[in-house]
Write a protein that holds these residues in place. Structure first.
Motif: not given
Length: 428
Positions: A145-150, A372-378, A394-405
């Protein structure tokens, strides 16, 4: 044959152009009105591209709709990206773009890569940024699961880069600068970032002990030793000021630029030439089994750590990133994810289960799982022979995952609203 005649400067001499510090030349053909475009905003543009002899190569007005571009997002060539900042709706500019500012992602032989080009750019509209899903998400349960940390971040911001060290997580916002995560208050803390850094389009961040380094598209590297109280530019030794990526290896901070690889020793302020090449973008840096590896527009190269004995280990591909874990090197090309278990001597495809012919932004390992971070999630898998499975709960359906650490077992990701280009699909 047209390319042989494309670099005539007759037009540049006939018309009055203003030249910027990057070498871009521009002339305003029509003034615009209203607000000015800023880094991190999406805009609609029309553009034409020609050789210097007026031989037309492309006209976006032949397409059904204007071109949508994220300002400062490297979605257009560097010359167009630069000129969009500050343009107003209705404004038209003519550009003379030198070869170093017209490089394109992937393998392109047309137009000729050494050509100086003429562009005409019209800003059609600045799009509303409300309700865009740019955000940072944490997973403490291996991607289940993914939690928003904004909390603590601006309502809408584009995250350029994520960095970690032994103590904290840092992110770089294109519009607002540096933030570090306050675990006690479960929120982001703003680090004062000088205006000149934001104006130069921040692209990359690194945390090295108590220092914060920020790379930019137009102004090279800036750093602070006192959490943003004072910033200094640190470019001596660099052959190019467009920064693509940072990576800590041993006692050195490595930086990939549009003209090769450079390094900085702790407590030093002069960059050392590691592998300079005026025609090679270094888009990714990693270490594996005693060697440094770089992913570039000319393939993958490796050298023993501490030496400068570079050898090519992957040809015929343009790489936009490269990473590694304890068993693998991952080469992220523009249409396939590859991996090697023998120091780059051989490579195999690792694309099965990922969107067809769409590139992977990042690959990391946590425990026994690879992400792997891809154009449509993890996506996640647990062995070389498994098919990738989506792990985006838990991620938005239209989120491209451009950064991952990875930070102490927590996976940290950020992304932006998916904007697939013509012909792209997330079909597997």
């Amino acid at each position: 044959m047209i390319a042989l005649n494309c670099n005539s400067n007759k037009k540049a001499k006939d018309e009055s152009f203003t030249k910027t510090s990057t070498g871009l030349e521009y002339k305003i053909l029509k003034e615009g009105n209203g607000e000015s475009a800023k880094v991190g905003q999406e805009v609609l543009i029309h553009e034409t591209m020609s050789y210097m002899n007026d031989s037309l190569l492309f006209d976006s007005r032949t397409l059904p709709n204007p071109v949508k571009v994220l300002v400062g997002g490297s979605q257009a060539i560097a010359g167009v990206d630069e000129t969009l900042v500050g343009m107003k709706i209705g404004e038209i500019k003519k550009l003379i773009v030198p070869p170093k500012l017209s490089k394109r992602k992937g393998e392109h032989n047309f137009p000729h890569p050494d050509s100086t080009l003429l562009y005409e750019v019209e800003l059609i509209d600045i799009l509303e940024l409300k309700n865009r899903p740019e955000a940072v998400y944490f997973s403490d349960n291996n991607g289940e699961t993914w939690i928003n940390k904004n909390k603590g971040l601006p309502e809408s911001t584009t995250i350029s880069s994520i960095a970690t060290n032994e103590n904290t997580i840092g992110i770089l916002s294109k519009a607002k600068g540096v933030y570090t995560f306050d675990f006690q208050n479960d929120s982001w803390k703003s680090i004062q970032t000088e205006k000149v850094i934001l104006e130069n389009n921040p692209t990359a961040i690194a945390l090295l002990k108590n220092n914060i380094y920020v790379g930019t598209q137009l102004g090279g590297v800036y750093y602070t030793k006192d959490m943003g109280e004072h910033w200094e530019q640190i470019n001596e030794g660099l052959d190019n000021l467009t920064i693509r990526r940072f990576q800590n290896i041993g006692q050195k901070l490595f930086v990939g630029t549009n003209a090769g690889l450079f390094s900085l020793r702790a407590n030093n302020t002069i960059w050392e030439n590691e592998f300079a090449n005026n025609t090679m973008q270094v888009n990714g840096i990693t270490e594996f089994d005693g060697n440094t590896y770089i992913g570039t527009t000319q393939g993958a190269f490796t050298s023993p750590i501490g030496q400068k004995d570079w050898k090519k280990v992957l040809s015929d591909y343009t790489l936009h990133n490269i990473s590694s874990d304890d068993k693998h090197i991952y080469a992220m090309t523009y249409n396939e994810l590859l991996f090697s278990t023998d120091k780059g001597a051989t490579w195999q495809s690792l694309q099965k289960g990922l969107p067809k012919e769409l590139y992977t932004f990042n690959v990391i390992k946590n425990g026994n799982s690879v992400f792997a971070g891809q154009w449509d999630g993890v996506y996640r898998k647990n062995s070389d022979y498994e098919t990738w499975q989506s792990y985006s709960n838990g991620l938005p359906s239209n989120l491209s995952l451009t950064n991952m650490k990875l930070f102490k077992g927590t996976i940290v990701v950020s992304g932006n609203e998916r904007g697939l280009r013509k012909g792209m699909t997330t079909n597997k």
